[in-house]
Design a protein around this motif. Structure first.
Motif, short mmCIF file in Angstrom:
data_model
loop_
_atom_site.label_atom_id
_atom_site.label_comp_id
_atom_site.label_asym_id
_atom_site.label_seq_id
_atom_site.Cartn_x
_atom_site.Cartn_y
_atom_site.Cartn_z
N GLU A 152 0.80 -1.22 0.00
CA GLU A 152 0.00 0.00 0.00
C GLU A 152 0.84 1.28 0.00
N PRO A 153 1.86 1.41 0.88
CA PRO A 153 2.66 2.64 0.83
C PRO A 153 3.41 2.80 -0.49
N ALA A 154 3.90 1.68 -1.04
CA ALA A 154 4.62 1.75 -2.31
C ALA A 154 3.69 2.15 -3.44
N LEU A 155 2.49 1.59 -3.43
CA LEU A 155 1.50 1.92 -4.46
C LEU A 155 1.07 3.37 -4.36
N ASP A 156 0.85 3.84 -3.14
CA ASP A 156 0.46 5.24 -2.93
C ASP A 156 1.52 6.19 -3.49
N LYS A 157 2.77 5.93 -3.17
CA LYS A 157 3.88 6.77 -3.66
C LYS A 157 3.96 6.72 -5.20
N LEU B 191 -6.65 -6.14 -2.59
CA LEU B 191 -6.69 -4.91 -3.38
C LEU B 191 -7.94 -4.06 -3.14
N ALA B 192 -9.10 -4.69 -3.01
CA ALA B 192 -10.36 -3.94 -2.88
C ALA B 192 -10.37 -3.00 -1.68
N ARG C 75 -9.78 2.67 0.53
CA ARG C 75 -9.12 3.62 1.44
C ARG C 75 -8.50 4.80 0.71
N HIS C 76 -8.38 4.71 -0.62
CA HIS C 76 -7.67 5.74 -1.37
C HIS C 76 -8.47 6.28 -2.57
N PRO C 77 -9.58 6.96 -2.34
CA PRO C 77 -10.31 7.54 -3.47
C PRO C 77 -9.49 8.61 -4.18
N GLU C 78 -8.49 9.17 -3.51
CA GLU C 78 -7.64 10.21 -4.12
C GLU C 78 -6.74 9.65 -5.22
#
Length: 195
Positions: free
Chosen positions: A146-151, A175-176, A181-184
């Motif tokens: 998750e942190p890697a994907l967000d970045k 994944l779902a 958690r990340h609509p942005e």
């Protein structure tokens, strides 16, 4: 042939400056971006017999250009993976995969299809070392997803594409909730393959 003749699809080339093989013949105006969820060479008996080489030929012929890094990519060893990757003309993404060359993987790449710029972000399952032969991955780290994907998604949007898509070698039940958690992230597509 069915993609091109029957469905009007036309896989295109890799991003500028990145060497990759040509897609199927007859594709003068690329429109399709063929993406794989990983584990590209393991499974079919004929591919296993030929250590993935036959599947590499199929991937190139079909015009696949990018893939998430799967936990079975090293099933035939690291050197065979590198040969298959080259034969397939396939670019691998791994926002959470940390390694040195020649295994260093970008977090995302931007492709152009008919004037639209599409950023593709990719991750591997962070359980790779417990779901594959860990000894084959010496020198390769799999960071939390998750942190890697967000970045990586933030960096992809900074490249000013028209859309961002993500491909993960991970299970939908992982994944779902991440996506919720990340609509942005504003992903146009989020696909996974693993379970």
């Amino acid at each position: 042939g069915r993609w091109v003749a029957g469905e009007g699809r036309c896989p295109g080339p890799a991003p500028a400056g990145i060497p990759a093989g040509p897609g199927p013949p007859g594709c003068a105006d690329p429109s399709t971006l063929a993406i794989s969820g990983g584990d590209n060479y393991t499974g079919p008996a004929i591919s296993t017999f030929f250590a993935g080489a036959s599947m590499a030929e199929v991937l190139r012929r079909m015009g696949y250009v990018v893939s998430a890094f799967g936990n079975h990519e090293f099933d035939f060893g690291r050197e065979q993976f590198l040969r298959n990757r080259e034969a397939a003309g396939l670019l691998y993404l791994g926002a959470n995969v940390k390694a040195e060359e020649p295994m260093k993987l970008p977090s995302f790449l931007v492709f152009e299809r008919r004037g639209a710029r599409i950023a593709v972000v990719g991750i591997a399952t962070d359980t790779t070392l417990t779901t594959a032969m860990a000894s084959r991955f010496q020198g390769v780290q799999f960071l939390p997803e998750e942190p890697a994907l967000d970045k990586a998604i933030r960096e992809a949007w900074a490249a000013k594409p028209d859309a961002v898509v993500a491909v993960a070698h991970e299970c939908p039940d992982v994944l779902a909730p991440m996506l919720e958690r990340h609509p942005e992230w504003h992903l146009a597509f989020f696909g996974g393959a693993h379970c």
